[in-house]
Design a protein around this motif. Structure first.
Motif, short mmCIF file in Angstrom:
data_model
loop_
_atom_site.label_atom_id
_atom_site.label_comp_id
_atom_site.label_asym_id
_atom_site.label_seq_id
_atom_site.Cartn_x
_atom_site.Cartn_y
_atom_site.Cartn_z
N ASP A 126 0.82 -1.22 0.00
CA ASP A 126 0.00 0.00 0.00
C ASP A 126 0.85 1.27 0.00
O ASP A 126 0.34 2.36 0.26
CB ASP A 126 -0.96 0.01 1.19
N LEU A 127 2.14 1.14 -0.30
CA LEU A 127 3.01 2.32 -0.36
C LEU A 127 2.52 3.28 -1.44
O LEU A 127 2.34 2.90 -2.60
CB LEU A 127 4.45 1.89 -0.66
N GLN A 128 2.28 4.54 -1.06
CA GLN A 128 1.84 5.56 -2.00
C GLN A 128 3.00 6.52 -2.25
O GLN A 128 3.53 7.11 -1.31
CB GLN A 128 0.63 6.31 -1.47
N LEU A 129 3.35 6.68 -3.51
CA LEU A 129 4.52 7.46 -3.88
C LEU A 129 4.21 8.24 -5.14
O LEU A 129 3.86 7.67 -6.17
CB LEU A 129 5.71 6.51 -4.10
N SER A 130 4.37 9.56 -5.09
CA SER A 130 4.06 10.38 -6.25
C SER A 130 5.29 10.70 -7.09
O SER A 130 5.17 11.13 -8.24
CB SER A 130 3.39 11.69 -5.82
N GLY A 131 6.49 10.50 -6.53
CA GLY A 131 7.70 10.81 -7.26
C GLY A 131 8.51 9.56 -7.56
O GLY A 131 8.09 8.45 -7.23
N PRO A 132 9.69 9.72 -8.14
CA PRO A 132 10.53 8.58 -8.46
C PRO A 132 10.97 7.78 -7.23
O PRO A 132 11.09 8.32 -6.14
CB PRO A 132 11.74 9.22 -9.15
N LEU A 133 11.21 6.50 -7.46
CA LEU A 133 11.68 5.59 -6.42
C LEU A 133 13.12 5.19 -6.75
O LEU A 133 13.40 4.69 -7.84
CB LEU A 133 10.79 4.34 -6.37
N LEU A 134 14.03 5.45 -5.82
CA LEU A 134 15.42 5.09 -6.00
C LEU A 134 15.74 3.94 -5.05
O LEU A 134 15.49 4.04 -3.84
CB LEU A 134 16.34 6.28 -5.70
N LEU A 135 16.29 2.84 -5.58
CA LEU A 135 16.49 1.64 -4.77
C LEU A 135 17.61 0.79 -5.33
O LEU A 135 18.13 1.04 -6.42
CB LEU A 135 15.19 0.82 -4.69
N ASP A 136 18.02 -0.21 -4.54
CA ASP A 136 18.95 -1.24 -5.00
C ASP A 136 18.11 -2.41 -5.50
O ASP A 136 17.64 -3.23 -4.71
CB ASP A 136 19.86 -1.69 -3.85
N ALA A 137 17.90 -2.47 -6.82
CA ALA A 137 16.97 -3.44 -7.38
C ALA A 137 17.36 -4.87 -7.03
O ALA A 137 16.50 -5.73 -6.81
CB ALA A 137 16.90 -3.27 -8.89
#
Length: 225
Positions: A126-137
């Protein structure tokens, strides 16, 4: 009085930060609160920061319950291990290089979310995010599909003064399902599959992004069959 208040009030006074208390005791900071390098290790409960809250490098082990931040919440290089329930961030949230291993259910971020260098392996559905997601894929097991793309070595063009000639560039392309919606990250693009189709990006980013999308949607179809 919360025993954590005096140190914070002293710091705000020295920095001429404007603040007030509501009748029920909530501390409200009118603008930005920059505590980088302050050494502060505790923040009071029921804290509202109208602007950004910058805590990079502070020896914080936890955040107060019901924290609300109007713009950026920067927790880089802190010792935060868990985000509190009721956290509200109305701008980007930077968590890189923290020992954080989970994100709370119901988290809403109106901007970037950077979780690079953390111990997070799963994203809450249910994470709501309006901008880019930066992660270690490579670290995230669900719900995400990714590809590594190697861009050809750059060759200086006519009139170009500098180019990293001979250096290949590797990019991570991924698709992720957040709050029931799929988002795709491909180079400078971050958005929905429909936006990807209109983006005009070409090979090798587009085929890799399409592969990620097919893999992610295929998993859902398999799970529901």
């Amino acid at each position: 009085m919360d025993k954590r208040l005096p140190a914070l009030i002293d710091l705000m006074g020295a920095s001429k930060v404007r603040f007030f208390f509501t009748p029920d005791g909530i501390l409200v900071v009118r603008g930005h609160l920059d505590l980088r390098g302050s050494g502060i290790s505790l923040l009071p409960d029921r804290l509202v920061v109208a602007g950004s809250l910058l805590l990079t490098g502070c020896p914080l082990g936890e955040l107060p319950a019901m924290l609300s931040v109007g713009e950026v919440l920067d927790l880089k290089d802190t010792s935060i291990t868990v985000l509190p329930p009721g956290l509200t961030v109305w701008g980007p949230l930077f968590l890189e290089n923290t020992p954080l291993s989970t994100l709370p259910a119901g988290l809403k971020v109106n901007g970037y979310l950077n979780i690079c260098g953390t111990a997070i392996t799963h994203l809450p559905p249910d994470l709501q995010l309006s901008g880019p997601l930066l992660l270690d894929a490579q670290r995230i097991r669900s719900p995400l599909a990714w590809r590594r793309v190697t861009l050809p070595a750059c060759q200086p063009g006519e009139g170009e003064e500098w180019c990293a000639a001979g250096e290949e560039i590797q990019l991570i392309i991924f698709s992720v399902r957040l709050a029931g919606e799929i988002k795709i990250s491909a180079g400078g693009f971050y958005g929905s599959p429909a936006a990807l189709a209109r983006s005009g990006i070409g090979a090798p980013l587009l085929p890799a992004a399409q592969d990620c999308l097919r893999e992610l949607t295929g998993r859902k179809a398999t799970a529901s069959s």
